[in-house]
Design a protein around this motif. Structure first.
Motif, PDB file in Angstrom:
ATOM      1  N   ASN A 166      -2.273  -0.745  -7.039  1.00  0.00           N
ATOM      2  CA  ASN A 166      -1.222  -0.074  -7.760  1.00  0.00           C
ATOM      3  C   ASN A 166       0.478  -0.555  -7.425  1.00  0.00           C
ATOM      4  O   ASN A 166       1.181  -1.139  -8.201  1.00  0.00           O
ATOM      5  N   GLY A 167       0.748  -0.956  -5.874  1.00  0.00           N
ATOM      6  CA  GLY A 167       1.758  -1.723  -5.447  1.00  0.00           C
ATOM      7  C   GLY A 167       2.279  -2.989  -5.970  1.00  0.00           C
ATOM      8  O   GLY A 167       3.032  -3.100  -6.059  1.00  0.00           O
ATOM      9  N   THR A 201       0.749  -1.195   0.014  1.00  0.00           N
ATOM     10  CA  THR A 201       0.097   0.062  -0.134  1.00  0.00           C
ATOM     11  C   THR A 201       0.626   1.307   0.310  1.00  0.00           C
ATOM     12  O   THR A 201       0.586   2.230  -0.484  1.00  0.00           O
ATOM     13  N   ALA A 202       1.835   1.177   0.884  1.00  0.00           N
ATOM     14  CA  ALA A 202       2.864   2.628   1.185  1.00  0.00           C
ATOM     15  C   ALA A 202       3.702   2.266  -0.346  1.00  0.00           C
ATOM     16  O   ALA A 202       4.126   3.734  -1.608  1.00  0.00           O
ATOM     17  N   TYR A 203       4.190   1.303  -0.668  1.00  0.00           N
ATOM     18  CA  TYR A 203       4.896   1.527  -2.349  1.00  0.00           C
ATOM     19  C   TYR A 203       3.949   2.038  -3.450  1.00  0.00           C
ATOM     20  O   TYR A 203       4.082   2.838  -4.463  1.00  0.00           O
ATOM     21  N   GLY A 204       2.476   1.174  -3.609  1.00  0.00           N
ATOM     22  CA  GLY A 204       1.491   2.002  -4.521  1.00  0.00           C
ATOM     23  C   GLY A 204       1.444   3.913  -4.404  1.00  0.00           C
ATOM     24  O   GLY A 204       0.901   3.822  -5.198  1.00  0.00           O
ATOM     25  N   PHE A 205       1.103   4.150  -3.548  1.00  0.00           N
ATOM     26  CA  PHE A 205       0.684   5.349  -2.565  1.00  0.00           C
ATOM     27  C   PHE A 205       2.164   6.412  -3.541  1.00  0.00           C
ATOM     28  O   PHE A 205       1.853   7.443  -4.247  1.00  0.00           O
ATOM     29  N   THR A 258      11.295   9.938   1.845  1.00  0.00           N
ATOM     30  CA  THR A 258      10.825   9.191   2.911  1.00  0.00           C
ATOM     31  C   THR A 258       8.883   9.410   3.256  1.00  0.00           C
ATOM     32  O   THR A 258       8.707  10.490   3.691  1.00  0.00           O
ATOM     33  N   VAL A 259       8.509   8.316   2.965  1.00  0.00           N
ATOM     34  CA  VAL A 259       7.407   8.575   3.344  1.00  0.00           C
ATOM     35  C   VAL A 259       6.060   6.678   4.192  1.00  0.00           C
ATOM     36  O   VAL A 259       6.910   5.820   4.091  1.00  0.00           O
ATOM     37  N   ALA A 260       5.596   7.381   4.755  1.00  0.00           N
ATOM     38  CA  ALA A 260       5.056   5.815   5.381  1.00  0.00           C
ATOM     39  C   ALA A 260       3.771   5.771   5.631  1.00  0.00           C
ATOM     40  O   ALA A 260       3.043   6.784   5.373  1.00  0.00           O
ATOM     41  N   VAL A 261       2.853   4.219   5.466  1.00  0.00           N
ATOM     42  CA  VAL A 261       1.975   4.413   5.435  1.00  0.00           C
ATOM     43  C   VAL A 261       1.546   3.458   6.615  1.00  0.00           C
ATOM     44  O   VAL A 261       2.114   2.541   7.280  1.00  0.00           O
ATOM     45  N   VAL A 262       0.494   3.895   7.816  1.00  0.00           N
ATOM     46  CA  VAL A 262       0.476   3.759   9.076  1.00  0.00           C
ATOM     47  C   VAL A 262      -0.904   2.589   9.189  1.00  0.00           C
ATOM     48  O   VAL A 262      -2.479   3.563   8.750  1.00  0.00           O
ATOM     49  N   MET A 263      -1.415   2.412   8.838  1.00  0.00           N
ATOM     50  CA  MET A 263      -2.812   1.819   8.988  1.00  0.00           C
ATOM     51  C   MET A 263      -3.178   0.643   9.992  1.00  0.00           C
ATOM     52  O   MET A 263      -2.697  -0.362  11.189  1.00  0.00           O
ATOM     53  N   PHE A 264      -4.219   0.957  10.371  1.00  0.00           N
ATOM     54  CA  PHE A 264      -4.887   1.326  11.946  1.00  0.00           C
ATOM     55  C   PHE A 264      -6.566   0.128  11.565  1.00  0.00           C
ATOM     56  O   PHE A 264      -7.680   0.624  11.537  1.00  0.00           O
TER      57      PHE A 264
END
Length: 343
Positions: free
Chosen positions: A322-323, A189-193, A204-210
């Motif tokens: 996408n990722g 998901t992070a790579y696709g974004f 540098t980017v992070a996706v954090v999922m709850f």
């Protein structure tokens, strides 16, 4: 003599990938334009184009219009030369779901479907892949996203117990003789974004999922690359020392005040460790109206000048797909990376 032969073959593989990448970007190209784009000689490009033309991966189109002299041959990449199958499985609040997309070699989706299922195990994934390879006979690579850790070929702790300790990639590769890639869902998901942003410079980017009913997790992209860590454990933020066990963290999602504090501590920890430009917060427990509260609470912990842009996205299914498509297409390229030297 063997190392020299191997090196020659690897250089050839790199050159072929350069030509294919250039032709995808150019849409149409002559030997000269492709040589300019890749830095290879016209003769080398011509030889590679002839090989690709012979096997159908490149198509010859109308001759280029000439202002004088002999018109040049024009080529285009055959995006439908083969396909990839991308599958991801999820368990959100006890609801099991499989999603698949079949895409061509430029990432264009030609078929997609989502289904709720009673059980997700090896057989369920195998049956779905068998159906897809039967319907699309020229599938050459498969990417699978799973909510868990993949280490040494085995699926570790995750949200789907039936997949734990299953050597999914090895078993599917042995049966189908295809490129098989299995990757963590939040990494994808992070790579696709990240891929969809088309940044001019690496970030540098992070996706954090709850998610609802499961532990939190993060996908980390540093300078355009997924950070997996030594044992693919990077991003497993539910193991942070937050005064609650993983099981207790799931229970505390029913307590809004405690959950919010856990969420802020998790996000602030990521900011302090990797100093991202952007953090995307997502998952079944996240709402758009949480933005101000999250930002203000993080600013109490993190100096304002080091705060990233915080984005809330309630649905990141397109980023996930996408990722998955991007990673699967990359798996088909040769494993030699050309890294630009930065001064």
């Amino acid at each position: 003599m063997l190392p020299i032969v191997n090196n020659t073959m690897r250089v050839k593989q790199v050159n072929v990938e350069l030509v294919k990448t250039a032709l995808k970007a150019l849409k149409f190209g002559t030997k000269s334009t492709i040589a300019n784009a890749t830095g290879l000689s016209v003769a080398t490009c011509g030889n590679i184009l002839n090989e690709l033309l012979e096997r159908g991966e490149v198509i010859e189109t109308d001759l280029e219009q000439s202002s004088g002299g002999r018109p040049a041959r024009r080529f285009m990449y055959n995006a439908n030369y083969s396909y990839i199958a991308c599958i991801y499985v999820s368990n959100e609040g006890g609801i099991y779901r499989t999603v698949y997309a079949v895409a061509n070699l430029t990432g264009e989706i030609i078929a997609k479907n989502s289904s709720e299922v009673e059980l997700i195990n090896y057989e369920a994934i195998d049956n779905l892949l068998e159906d897809l390879t039967g319907k699309y006979e020229n599938i050459k690579a498969v990417g699978i996203g799973i909510p868990g850790i993949v280490h040494k070929g085995l699926i570790g702790a995750g949200d789907i117990e039936e997949l734990v300790n299953i050597p999914l990639a090895a078993r599917l590769k042995a049966k189908y003789n295809l490129h098989i890639t299995v990757e963590n869902d939040v990494n994808l998901t992070a790579y696709g974004f990240y891929q969809k942003q088309h940044y001019e410079e690496d970030k540098t980017v992070a996706v954090v999922m709850f998610p609802e009913g499961n532990c939190s997790g993060a996908g980390i992209i540093v300078d355009g690359r997924i950070i997996r860590g030594n044992t693919n454990f990077a991003g497993e933020v539910s193991y942070l020392p937050l005064d609650y066990s993983r099981e207790e963290q799931i229970k505390q999602t029913k307590n809004p005040d405690v959950f919010f504090l856990l969420m802020v501590k998790t996000i602030a920890s990521i900011i302090a460790v990797i100093n991202p430009a952007i953090i995307v917060v997502t998952g079944g427990l996240i709402r758009l109206d949480m933005m101000a509260g999250i930002t203000n609470s993080c600013e109490v912990i993190i100096p304002q000048e080091h705060m990233p842009q915080i984005i809330i996205k309630e649905n990141m299914q397109e980023d996930y797909i996408n990722g998955l498509i991007s990673i699967t297409l990359e798996s088909m390229a040769c494993d030699v990376q050309l890294i630009e030297k930065r001064l």
